[in-house]
Design an enzyme around this catalytic site. Structure first.
Site, PDB file in Angstrom:
ATOM      1  N   LYS A  64       2.770  11.636   9.971  1.00  0.00           N
ATOM      2  CA  LYS A  64       2.056  10.360   9.899  1.00  0.00           C
ATOM      3  C   LYS A  64       1.179  10.220  11.138  1.00  0.00           C
ATOM      4  O   LYS A  64       1.671  10.329  12.277  1.00  0.00           O
ATOM      5  CB  LYS A  64       3.099   9.246   9.827  1.00  0.00           C
TER       6      LYS A  64
HETATM    7  C1  E4P Z   1       4.151   2.185   6.221  1.00  0.00           C
HETATM    8  O1  E4P Z   1       4.171   3.386   6.230  1.00  0.00           O
HETATM    9  C2  E4P Z   1       4.671   1.332   7.317  1.00  0.00           C
HETATM   10  O2  E4P Z   1       5.832   1.898   7.830  1.00  0.00           O
HETATM   11  C3  E4P Z   1       5.057  -0.046   6.835  1.00  0.00           C
HETATM   12  O3  E4P Z   1       4.819  -0.216   5.468  1.00  0.00           O
HETATM   13  C4  E4P Z   1       4.642  -1.155   7.721  1.00  0.00           C
HETATM   14  O4  E4P Z   1       5.051  -2.359   7.147  1.00  0.00           O
HETATM   15  P1  E4P Z   1       5.215  -3.740   7.954  1.00  0.00           P
HETATM   16  O5  E4P Z   1       3.883  -4.391   7.997  1.00  0.00           O
HETATM   17  O6  E4P Z   1       6.199  -4.513   7.128  1.00  0.00           O
HETATM   18  O7  E4P Z   1       5.730  -3.368   9.309  1.00  0.00           O
END
Ligand code: E4P
Length: 215
Positions: free
Chosen positions: A83
């Site tokens: 990522k």
């Molecule tokens: C995606 O890969 C992220 O980890 C995640 O969806 C972030 O979500 P949040 O806005 O609830 O922290």
């Protein structure tokens, strides 16, 4: 639509996998900090729990450092998807990693132009964060609609992975729009399942079954 769990908690992940609901896992530094284990250990454990992509995020923000960290993460397990944040050096690293056949998930996407650049760089997934747009009074789902429309015009291999999902309506809308995948927090999964009429219907069936004559 593929459904991923957005979690770093091995207990939650195992429970979701056991329900047959989950195709993969996304993590981020916040989620791994909550899980309270060193990243390599946590990611290795998650990869053993699911036969599917597991996104593990780099902390580096410069090209060489992202490459080094990304390559190291990808060596933890074949399920790992690296990522990478949506910054210039991140895109450069995604381009290089994709040429090395390392799968990537470009994260923190908030606009169609950002998503286009992620696709051009060769990302395996791009993660538009809809909940965080909603939090700022922008309609997050409009971004998904735009991306799906753009994707329909071309042959991008990059999959649209709807992220920052907050509730079941987000999941329904993502599926109606034809997003490739959505990643959901653990607490949303039971809310996808629960319906009072199912509970009432089951209670009545079990009650009525008392009147079935015994053999
Ligand atoms: C995606 O890969 C992220 O980890 C995640 O969806 C972030 O979500 P949040 O806005 O609830 O922290």
């Amino acid at each position: 639509m593929k459904l991923f769990i957005d979690s770093g908690d091995i207990g939650e992940i195992r429970e979701a996998v056991a329900m047959g609901a989950i195709d993969g896992v996304t993590t981020n530094p916040t989620l791994l900090a909550k899980a309270g284990k060193p990243t390599r250990k946590a990611i290795a454990e998650i990869c053993e729990a699911i036969d599917g992509p597991v996104s593990a995020e780099v902390l580096a923000t410069t090209y060489e450092a992202i490459l080094e960290e990304g390559r190291a993460l990808s060596r933890i397990h074949p399920n790992v998807v690296v990522k990478v944040p949506l910054v210039v050096d991140g895109l450069k690293a995604v381009r290089t990693l994709s040429r090395e056949h390392v799968r990537t998930n470009v994260t923190l996407c908030f606009s169609p132009t950002q998503a286009l650049l992620a696709a051009k760089a060769g990302a395996t997934y791009v993660s538009p964060f809809i909940g965080r747009l909603d939090d700022l009074a922008h309609e997050g789902m409009e971004l998904i609609e735009q991306l799906v429309n753009i994707w329909n015009n071309y042959d991008f291999v990059t999959e649209i992975l709807v992220a920052s999902v907050r509730h079941p309506v987000h999941v329904v809308q993502a599926a109606l729009l034809g997003a490739h995948a959505a990643t959901v927090p653990f607490e949303v999964i039971p809310r996808l399942l629960r319906h009072p009429l199912t509970d009432i219907g089951l209670a009545r069936f079990l009650q009525d079954a008392q009147d079935i004559p015994q053999e």
